[in-house]
Write a protein that holds these residues in place. Structure first.
Motif, PDB file in Angstrom:
ATOM      1  N   PHE A   1      -0.581  -6.333   0.934  1.00  0.00           N
ATOM      2  CA  PHE A   1      -1.888  -6.958   0.789  1.00  0.00           C
ATOM      3  C   PHE A   1      -1.957  -7.617  -0.573  1.00  0.00           C
ATOM      4  O   PHE A   1      -1.088  -7.429  -1.413  1.00  0.00           O
ATOM      5  CB  PHE A   1      -3.025  -5.943   0.977  1.00  0.00           C
ATOM      6  CG  PHE A   1      -3.094  -4.890  -0.098  1.00  0.00           C
ATOM      7  CD1 PHE A   1      -3.983  -5.007  -1.156  1.00  0.00           C
ATOM      8  CD2 PHE A   1      -2.277  -3.777  -0.053  1.00  0.00           C
ATOM      9  CE1 PHE A   1      -4.045  -4.044  -2.142  1.00  0.00           C
ATOM     10  CE2 PHE A   1      -2.338  -2.799  -1.028  1.00  0.00           C
ATOM     11  CZ  PHE A   1      -3.218  -2.936  -2.078  1.00  0.00           C
ATOM     12  N   GLU A   2      -3.006  -8.414  -0.789  1.00  0.00           N
ATOM     13  CA  GLU A   2      -3.154  -9.123  -2.051  1.00  0.00           C
ATOM     14  C   GLU A   2      -4.174  -8.427  -2.937  1.00  0.00           C
ATOM     15  O   GLU A   2      -5.267  -8.095  -2.506  1.00  0.00           O
ATOM     16  CB  GLU A   2      -3.606 -10.559  -1.800  1.00  0.00           C
ATOM     17  CG  GLU A   2      -3.683 -11.377  -3.069  1.00  0.00           C
ATOM     18  CD  GLU A   2      -4.073 -12.809  -2.800  1.00  0.00           C
ATOM     19  OE1 GLU A   2      -5.273 -13.105  -2.894  1.00  0.00           O
ATOM     20  OE2 GLU A   2      -3.164 -13.604  -2.495  1.00  0.00           O
TER      21      GLU A   2
ATOM     22  N   ARG B   1     -11.177   9.369  -7.966  1.00  0.00           N
ATOM     23  CA  ARG B   1     -10.345  10.365  -8.665  1.00  0.00           C
ATOM     24  C   ARG B   1      -9.105  10.714  -7.853  1.00  0.00           C
ATOM     25  O   ARG B   1      -8.000  10.803  -8.382  1.00  0.00           O
ATOM     26  CB  ARG B   1     -11.154  11.632  -8.958  1.00  0.00           C
ATOM     27  CG  ARG B   1     -12.053  11.520 -10.161  1.00  0.00           C
ATOM     28  CD  ARG B   1     -12.594  12.877 -10.594  1.00  0.00           C
ATOM     29  NE  ARG B   1     -13.226  13.623  -9.520  1.00  0.00           N
ATOM     30  CZ  ARG B   1     -14.518  13.577  -9.206  1.00  0.00           C
ATOM     31  NH1 ARG B   1     -15.333  12.797  -9.881  1.00  0.00           N
ATOM     32  NH2 ARG B   1     -14.986  14.300  -8.210  1.00  0.00           N
ATOM     33  N   SER B   2      -9.294  10.908  -6.555  1.00  0.00           N
ATOM     34  CA  SER B   2      -8.173  11.245  -5.682  1.00  0.00           C
ATOM     35  C   SER B   2      -7.118  10.137  -5.671  1.00  0.00           C
ATOM     36  O   SER B   2      -5.914  10.407  -5.733  1.00  0.00           O
ATOM     37  CB  SER B   2      -8.683  11.491  -4.259  1.00  0.00           C
ATOM     38  OG  SER B   2      -7.633  11.738  -3.383  1.00  0.00           O
ATOM     39  N   LEU B   3      -7.571   8.878  -5.620  1.00  0.00           N
ATOM     40  CA  LEU B   3      -6.635   7.753  -5.608  1.00  0.00           C
ATOM     41  C   LEU B   3      -5.839   7.684  -6.910  1.00  0.00           C
ATOM     42  O   LEU B   3      -4.627   7.457  -6.890  1.00  0.00           O
ATOM     43  CB  LEU B   3      -7.382   6.443  -5.370  1.00  0.00           C
ATOM     44  CG  LEU B   3      -8.009   6.281  -3.988  1.00  0.00           C
ATOM     45  CD1 LEU B   3      -8.862   5.027  -3.944  1.00  0.00           C
ATOM     46  CD2 LEU B   3      -6.953   6.264  -2.902  1.00  0.00           C
TER      47      LEU B   3
ATOM     48  N   CYS C   1       0.850  -1.186   0.000  1.00  0.00           N
ATOM     49  CA  CYS C   1       0.000   0.000   0.000  1.00  0.00           C
ATOM     50  C   CYS C   1       0.890   1.242   0.000  1.00  0.00           C
ATOM     51  O   CYS C   1       1.734   1.405   0.878  1.00  0.00           O
ATOM     52  CB  CYS C   1      -0.906  -0.005   1.227  1.00  0.00           C
ATOM     53  SG  CYS C   1      -1.951   1.458   1.350  1.00  0.00           S
ATOM     54  N   PRO C   2       0.709   2.127  -0.980  1.00  0.00           N
ATOM     55  CA  PRO C   2       1.532   3.327  -1.028  1.00  0.00           C
ATOM     56  C   PRO C   2       1.171   4.350   0.051  1.00  0.00           C
ATOM     57  O   PRO C   2       1.932   5.274   0.299  1.00  0.00           O
ATOM     58  CB  PRO C   2       1.244   3.884  -2.428  1.00  0.00           C
ATOM     59  CG  PRO C   2      -0.123   3.398  -2.749  1.00  0.00           C
ATOM     60  CD  PRO C   2      -0.226   2.048  -2.099  1.00  0.00           C
ATOM     61  N   ARG C   3       0.049   4.139   0.706  1.00  0.00           N
ATOM     62  CA  ARG C   3      -0.391   5.079   1.744  1.00  0.00           C
ATOM     63  C   ARG C   3       0.168   4.710   3.117  1.00  0.00           C
ATOM     64  O   ARG C   3       0.588   5.571   3.867  1.00  0.00           O
ATOM     65  CB  ARG C   3      -1.918   5.112   1.793  1.00  0.00           C
ATOM     66  CG  ARG C   3      -2.495   6.167   2.701  1.00  0.00           C
ATOM     67  CD  ARG C   3      -3.990   6.313   2.489  1.00  0.00           C
ATOM     68  NE  ARG C   3      -4.548   7.331   3.337  1.00  0.00           N
ATOM     69  CZ  ARG C   3      -5.238   7.091   4.449  1.00  0.00           C
ATOM     70  NH1 ARG C   3      -5.477   5.843   4.821  1.00  0.00           N
ATOM     71  NH2 ARG C   3      -5.708   8.083   5.167  1.00  0.00           N
TER      72      ARG C   3
ATOM     73  N   ASP D   1      -0.070   5.106  -7.972  1.00  0.00           N
ATOM     74  CA  ASP D   1       0.057   4.319  -9.199  1.00  0.00           C
ATOM     75  C   ASP D   1      -0.491   2.911  -9.042  1.00  0.00           C
ATOM     76  O   ASP D   1      -0.509   2.149 -10.000  1.00  0.00           O
ATOM     77  CB  ASP D   1       1.531   4.217  -9.614  1.00  0.00           C
ATOM     78  CG  ASP D   1       2.089   5.558 -10.046  1.00  0.00           C
ATOM     79  OD1 ASP D   1       1.316   6.392 -10.551  1.00  0.00           O
ATOM     80  OD2 ASP D   1       3.301   5.767  -9.870  1.00  0.00           O
ATOM     81  N   THR D   2      -0.878   2.551  -7.830  1.00  0.00           N
ATOM     82  CA  THR D   2      -1.396   1.216  -7.565  1.00  0.00           C
ATOM     83  C   THR D   2      -2.518   1.305  -6.542  1.00  0.00           C
ATOM     84  O   THR D   2      -2.851   2.388  -6.068  1.00  0.00           O
ATOM     85  CB  THR D   2      -0.266   0.281  -7.074  1.00  0.00           C
ATOM     86  OG1 THR D   2      -0.740  -1.053  -7.063  1.00  0.00           O
ATOM     87  CG2 THR D   2       0.257   0.682  -5.713  1.00  0.00           C
ATOM     88  N   CYS D   3      -3.089   0.169  -6.216  1.00  0.00           N
ATOM     89  CA  CYS D   3      -4.182   0.107  -5.248  1.00  0.00           C
ATOM     90  C   CYS D   3      -3.681   0.429  -3.843  1.00  0.00           C
ATOM     91  O   CYS D   3      -2.487   0.309  -3.557  1.00  0.00           O
ATOM     92  CB  CYS D   3      -4.774  -1.300  -5.228  1.00  0.00           C
ATOM     93  SG  CYS D   3      -5.386  -1.846  -6.820  1.00  0.00           S
ATOM     94  N   ILE D   4      -4.624   0.788  -2.971  1.00  0.00           N
ATOM     95  CA  ILE D   4      -4.312   0.930  -1.557  1.00  0.00           C
ATOM     96  C   ILE D   4      -5.005  -0.208  -0.816  1.00  0.00           C
ATOM     97  O   ILE D   4      -5.913  -0.844  -1.337  1.00  0.00           O
ATOM     98  CB  ILE D   4      -4.723   2.305  -0.992  1.00  0.00           C
ATOM     99  CG1 ILE D   4      -6.239   2.524  -1.059  1.00  0.00           C
ATOM    100  CG2 ILE D   4      -3.966   3.413  -1.705  1.00  0.00           C
ATOM    101  CD1 ILE D   4      -6.712   3.798  -0.369  1.00  0.00           C
TER     102      ILE D   4
END
Length: 77
Positions: A24-25, A45-47, A17-19, A52-55
């Protein structure tokens, strides 16, 4: 969510997670856990603008809860 950064890799992928930095999978498709989460267009939109990837689920749920509180909605159970 944004699966475009790992499309074509053929199956679940371990993502950080970049946040928050938690691993995680991501299942990369409609059967991913994130497909069942109700996410507003504003959060989507914010994400896309920030990452660049999922959180991870925890971070996504925190963002949804924060948005709900800012709009005066009670906490989701």
């Amino acid at each position: 969510m944004n699966h475009s950064s790992h499309e074509g890799s053929g199956g679940p992928k371990s993502v950080t997670c970049p946040r928050c930095g938690k691993a995680f999978e991501c299942r990369l498709a409609g059967d991913c856990w994130c497909a069942s989460v109700d996410v507003s267009e504003a959060i989507r939109r914010s994400l896309v603008e920030r990452y660049d990837t999922c959180i991870c689920r925890t971070c996504l749920e925190e963002l949804i809860e924060k948005e709900d509180r800012s709009q005066g909605f009670p906490a989701r159970l």
